[in-house]
Scaffold this active site. Sequence first.
Site, short mmCIF file in Angstrom:
data_model
loop_
_atom_site.label_atom_id
_atom_site.label_comp_id
_atom_site.label_asym_id
_atom_site.label_seq_id
_atom_site.Cartn_x
_atom_site.Cartn_y
_atom_site.Cartn_z
CG HIS A 58 7.44 5.12 -4.03
ND1 HIS A 58 7.53 4.12 -5.05
CD2 HIS A 58 7.72 4.22 -2.90
CE1 HIS A 58 7.66 3.00 -4.52
NE2 HIS A 58 7.78 2.86 -3.36
NE ARG A 96 11.75 -0.89 1.74
CZ ARG A 96 11.77 -1.53 0.48
NH1 ARG A 96 11.38 -2.21 0.12
NH2 ARG A 96 12.81 -0.84 -0.22
CB ALA A 120 4.08 -0.17 2.32
CB CYS A 164 -0.79 0.12 1.00
SG CYS A 164 0.22 0.15 2.73
S1 SF4 Z 1 12.96 -1.25 -7.12
FE1 SF4 Z 1 12.31 -0.70 -5.14
S2 SF4 Z 1 11.97 1.06 -4.42
FE2 SF4 Z 1 11.97 0.48 -6.32
S3 SF4 Z 1 11.27 -0.74 -5.98
FE3 SF4 Z 1 11.93 -2.27 -6.06
S4 SF4 Z 1 12.20 -2.37 -3.97
FE4 SF4 Z 1 11.47 -0.78 -4.01
#
Ligand code: SF4
Lengths: 534, 460
Positions: free
Chosen positions: A195, A95, A64, A61
């Site tokens: 993001h 993570r 996240a 989501c």
């Molecule tokens: S590449 Fe990433 S931020 Fe981009 S996605 Fe994948 S895990 Fe994530």
Amino acid sequence: MGEHTIPAPELIKEEILAKYPTKVARKRKKSMVTNDGNKDKALEIQANVRTVPGIITQRGCTYAGCKGVVLGPTRDIINLTHGPIGCGFYSWLTRRNQTKPAEGSEENFMNYCFSTDMQDQNIVFGGEKKLRKAVQEAYDLFHPKAIGIFSTCPVGLIGDDVHAVAREMTAELGDCNVFGFSCEGYKGVSQSAGHHIANNQLFKHVIGTQDKEPEGKFKVNILGEYNIGGDAFELERIFEKAGLTLVSTFSGNSHYNSFANSHFADLNVVMCHRSINYVAEMMETKYGIPWMKVNFIGAESTAKSLRKIAEYFDDKELIQRVEEVIKEETIQIEETVAKLRPNTEGKTAMLFVGGSRAHHYQELFNELGMKTLAAGYEFGHRDDYEGREIIPDIKVDADSRNIEEIKVEKSDEEFRDYTKSDKLEWSEYGGMMRDMESGSLVIDDISHYETEKLIEAYKPDIFCAGIKEKYVVQKSGVPLKQLHSYDYGGPYAGFVGAINFYKDIERMVTTRVWDLVEAPWEKSTQVEAQYAAG
Amino acid sequence: MLLRHTTADVVEREGLTINPVKTCQPVGAMYAALGIHGCLPHSHGSQGCCAYHRSALTRHYKEPVMAGTSSFTEGASVFGGQANLLQAVNNIFTIYDPEIIAVHSTCLSETIGDDLNQILIKAQEDGKVPEGKSVISAPTPSYVGSHITGFSAMVEAMVKYLSINSGKSNGKVNLIPGWVEPCDMRQIKSIAKRMGVENILFPDTSDVLDAPLIGKHQMYPDGGVTKEELVSAGDSIFTIAMGSFASEQAAKLLNKKCNVDYEVLDIPVGIKATDRFIMKLSQTAGVEVPSDFKSERGRLVDVITDQEQYLHGKRVAIFGDPDQLIPLTEFLLDLNMEPVYVVSGTPGKYFEKRIKELFEQYGIDGKVKNGPQADMFLLHQWIKEQGVDLLIGNTYGKYIARDEDLPFLRYGFPIYDRVGHSYFTTLGYEGGLRIVEKILGLFHDRQDRDAPEERFELVM
Ligand code: SF4
Ligand code: SF4
């Protein structure tokens, strides 16, 4: 393994769609494309659209993406989750946000999980009061430079104004920058919305807020590098060796001051295009800092990216040093590849993960002589597949319109004119499909059912995805490499990272345990006959 | 120092939770649902919750955890999630063909007031539930209770939607194990079987979340309590509910709905709780306790007497889920250890009461807290005030253990960094022996590590 005929992708696609209810089939069809190998123009694929309910998805989501991915890796901002306990709990250290503060007094809140743990009465009467208390308590206990507040699903619904609370608390506390993120889980169709929200707020509240110009001749920010498995540490090593000054990484192994001074960089290089193109764009508009897409996954890509950076600065000494670094590092790369490649050559891979990794990691497989049969993103947009030039053609739907587009203007005092050589590609990204072979399958937001079908049909030698897929795939006898967590290995970026990856993949495709899956009494009737006779 | 900002000065907090000892309801509902054979859990809300819950369970069990989600976006959050759920039910039955779908809510769908029951009745009416298949549901808003509460709610739903009293006894005893590992569920079944007690264990995640690798992924592994068994639970002679937090509600409802008597016991951790469980089984089913239980019990007591010097007087800090902490505290006390700090995030008065009773009974000057702000930050502050010899709890305890240089026994949920917890039981006398073995191992290793060369011992 590896030596079997590969069925035509169109047949597999048809077989998959046949199982779906008509409406679902119609929708999924557009997200499954057989790549035509055209390097000039990629085929159109449907992406960044809502997941079909009940389909079993890889996706997470908005929260996240915002709290977990982008802000998670910064060590000295207190990340306070405003919501019930779960969201904060699940994003607590999962993570692998490795970070390396200087010993002693430097702040590091990475190992803590902060939450308002909203209760019934906060949902009924509103949670702002509790939030204010929580911010105050966090401040009293830790005296951080900054506190980020992250909204979870119920917060948006009950209408808590986290931004107002943040403003108030910033004023009240005086020496602590408090800012909020409206990153409720339902805000977008995937992590990607998070993001975007994260980047907007970082840009509004942190980037460029300090004016301590870092020393160094060639100042660079790396964007979209999150230091999973120590990737950022390896890039830091390479940058230092090459004589480049890393002002800030967004956001692996990062800290608040590095963000606040990041506008002094002369160049932004973008790793994960999906998660952070927004920051690159905004910084270019406001400060004039040019950006280019790079890729530090794979030895050749790393070398190429370093050369691109050196070329930008157009400095003889730097160019020479970069060449020396590449030469030096290449020796070991070549040795390793020569040793391992006989075991990996001709083997096949599939990657369904993230919003960049499914593209970048194909490079490493190429270096091992392995072929990528199918790939797709968990939360990519069309430009991640087809290249940035199609951005103007992307339909903006209701879910994307939800996310604030902040208007960025050129800053008269801080804007600097950086000369750009026209030999280099600026603000460009060609997307994943152009780099894939004709006949490979490209699938966006793959479902569990599709995954199982692909495995059945292709029997790849290795499958790359995340934790939720890992054991499902392995139960079918196919090893799965996690590309979000690296299966707790890594780094995989840069030169040392490439070597680590080669070794891990060679290990995984040759591990003997897969030969033990079948019990001897199941292998042949001969055994049975023997027992019967005995 | 990993937790360098934690100091010993405890100040009252009202708004902030730091390093929680609980998580949210739906993950428990999902785990419970996986203990039904042929069941696909479904999370009604935005997909992030479902992704998090699946990831958490996967990291702990290292097994596939399948579940659907209603994938809410803003629209559903404003207009309600009915359309999403109806579509999801249809898609799930068409694509994944489970016997049963177990739906739970999330804080999102609860906040907007979606009525799961109502929506699922509509699904039935619209013909979205194929003949012979079932859908059950449980409300699990995350801003109430904890993962344990959610587990309890889904077990209750099994009874609510499925159990029936047909008027004909099946001669069986219902066993509700609470949130324990798959191996623990297997252990409970095995104890009952060895006693000759026919039983229905629900939920039952053995053979589901420790499924073998045979070269083919089974969407619905062989294990799990069957729907037929759940229906028949209403015809059982008695219910033993293990743990009041996770199991009592279901037993209560079964009593109300189908008139099956019940008793709530502790999860059989350690000697006394196992004694009580075995006595109860023998009583309700009218069977003798076979002699090998006596030997098994005797072996555990024997090891404790042999190694008693290493355990006596050791101060312990424990955190985790209430149903497990209660019998574990009792067991530690029986080992002559001193569980001085006990913390559980799951709210409920019963917990403090029981732990305080145990403190009193064994003369321990200890601290206990659960509910709001009962978190690992507080536990760590207590440890900083006055140290302990051993820390017991889930994986997140490793940060405290490293900073304070403490022997650390992983116990409870989640355990992300070790294997074994889902394969080797800690229940019954056999499990008690494993707990003791592990604790002793930690102390022995510590003694070896710290011993000056002249005092390094061969025999311990
Ligand atoms: S590449 Fe990433 S931020 Fe981009 S996605 Fe994948 S895990 Fe994530
Ligand atoms: S939004 Fe609610 S249900 Fe979802 S993870 Fe967070 S606390 Fe749990």
